[in-house]
Each structure stands twice: as C-alpha cells, then as structure tokens.
Design an enzyme around this catalytic site. Structure first.
Site, short mmCIF file in Angstrom:
data_model
loop_
_atom_site.label_atom_id
_atom_site.label_comp_id
_atom_site.label_asym_id
_atom_site.label_seq_id
_atom_site.Cartn_x
_atom_site.Cartn_y
_atom_site.Cartn_z
N SER A 29 0.84 -1.19 0.00
CA SER A 29 0.00 0.00 0.00
C SER A 29 0.88 1.25 0.00
CB SER A 29 -0.94 -0.05 1.21
OG SER A 29 -1.94 0.94 1.11
N ASN A 30 0.33 2.40 0.37
CA ASN A 30 1.09 3.65 0.37
C ASN A 30 0.54 4.56 1.48
OD1 ASN A 30 -1.06 5.46 -0.81
ND2 ASN A 30 -0.90 3.91 -2.42
#
Ligand code: C5P
Length: 219
Positions: A29-30
C-alpha cells in the site's frame, strides 16, 4: 464556503490508498490518508451536488449524504468506477492507486524461508486513463504527485490521460502531500498553469470544483 451551486450535478471522486494483498495478513500500500478526496467530496456535497465517493481503506468517517463505496484493491476501485462514471458530470481521481499488485495471492500466510525472496508484481489497470479514453461529456480531473519536474510531468500526464484538469502536487514542498490538512499545488489545463498558495484541502476542493464548472461552460 460555497460560492456557487452544483445542484443537479453528479460528482464522482476516488480517494485514499489501495491495498494489494499478498496473503491473508499482508498487503502492499502507500501513505495516502484520503483527506484530499474526502475534502473534495464534502465540498461538492455542500455545493448541492449528488456525490459518490469511491474510497480505499482509510481512517476517515463516512460523509453523511454522500454515497460511499468502500473498496480495497485497485481492481475493485476500477469496477466501482466503471459502474458509476458514465452519468457523472465531474470526475475527480484523487486516489493513490497501487500501480502493481502481487501476481499470486497466497491463501495461506507465506512462511519465511530463504534469506532472499522474490515477489512478482503485475500492473494494475490505470483507472484515470480508462475514464479519459471513454469519457463523453464528463469533465475529468486527475492528480499528479511528483518529486521532480512537476509542471512538465503533470502537463504530460494531462495529455496522456486525456484529462481536462490536472492537480500537480510536489511531495517535497512544505505544507503539501499525504497526511496534512493543507496542500500546495498547481492547476494545469491544456493552456494554463496556475500555481496556488498553500490552501487547506477543503479550500482546494472548492477551487477544483469551481475550475471544473468553468471548464464545462467553456466546452
Ligand atoms: O500515473 P500516475 O499514477 O502518476 O497518475 C496519477 C493519477 O492517476 C491520479 O489521479 C490517480 O488517482 C490516477 N490513477 C488511477 N489508476 C491507476 C494509477 C493512477 O486512477 N492505476
């Protein structure tokens, strides 16, 4: 504060990160918080629009009066957008979509073994580019988060993805980026670049919607 009305308009927004699972307990993810997309959705609702917010996993609470579609992966976000983009008037893609996902998602937790492990990733669909190719009457706004040559890269992105408006975001400028409540951006159209001062994400939401309504009238 609302200075004009979006009554009768449909606005579709994407927000937040995506999560690309590796196994039942892990994902890629980020750092996207979803704040900018949510702020645009709130602004559009306050201006009287009918709003759909497609959001990846984030810690923000649902906005009353906004149709919330919660998704996890880029592919799920793509499906949600494909189901909703056709009759939207304004589409704003503020989500930080994972560019790649693990090719294989293990049903069981992956065991640690060798000192080195390889992970094969495959490309996710580019949702913004898809809408850019298929849009008819819709006004389309994308975001570009860059760490160098912002204006040049953002302008290229506007053209490549067939957007009407591109919001260029420099991650390394103070007051800009993922987690905070402010943003420092430039607004790019095919024939203009407008560097804005530091604004709250809410003020920027109004500014974006106002600009899109102007672009629609000029069409
Ligand atoms: O190409 P890049 O990821 O820099 O483009 C950013 C813009 O494209 C953002 O508006 C983002 O929401 C959108 N995007 C998307 N689907 C992807 C990747 C990016 O909609 N797979």
């Amino acid at each position: 504060h609302p200075t004009f009305s979006l009554a009768g308009k449909k606005v579709l927004i994407t927000a937040g990160p995506t999560q690309e699972p590796l196994d039942p307990v892990r994902f890629l993810s980020n750092h996207s918080s979803g704040k900018q997309g949510y702020a645009i959705a709130q602004a559009a609702k306050d201006m009287g629009a009918q709003v759909t917010l497609v959001c990846g996993p984030c810690a923000l609470t649902d906005i009353p009066g906004v149709e919330m579609i919660h998704v996890q992966t880029a592919q799920e976000m793509f499906e949600a957008v494909k189901n909703t983009y056709e009759d939207a008037n304004y589409i704003i893609m503020a989500a930080a979509v994972g560019d790649y996902r693990p090719e294989v998602v293990s049903n069981q937790k992956i065991k640690k073994a060798d000192a080195c492990m390889e992970l094969r990733l495959i490309k996710n669909p580019d949702i913004l580019a898809f809408v850019g190719r298929h849009k008819t009457h819709q006004i389309l706004c994308g975001f570009a988060m860059e760490t160098q040559d912002l204006e040049k890269n953002a302008h290229q992105k506007l053209i490549d993805k067939n957007c009407d408006l591109l919001i260029g975001n420099n991650l390394f400028v103070e007051g800009a980026g993922f987690q905070g409540d402010t943003n420092v951006v430039c607004l790019i159209t095919k024939d203009s670049i407008d560097q804005l001062p530091k604004l709250t994400k809410s003020e920027l939401g109004y500014k974006i919607l106002k600009t899109m309504s102007k672009l629609e009238k000029e069409k």
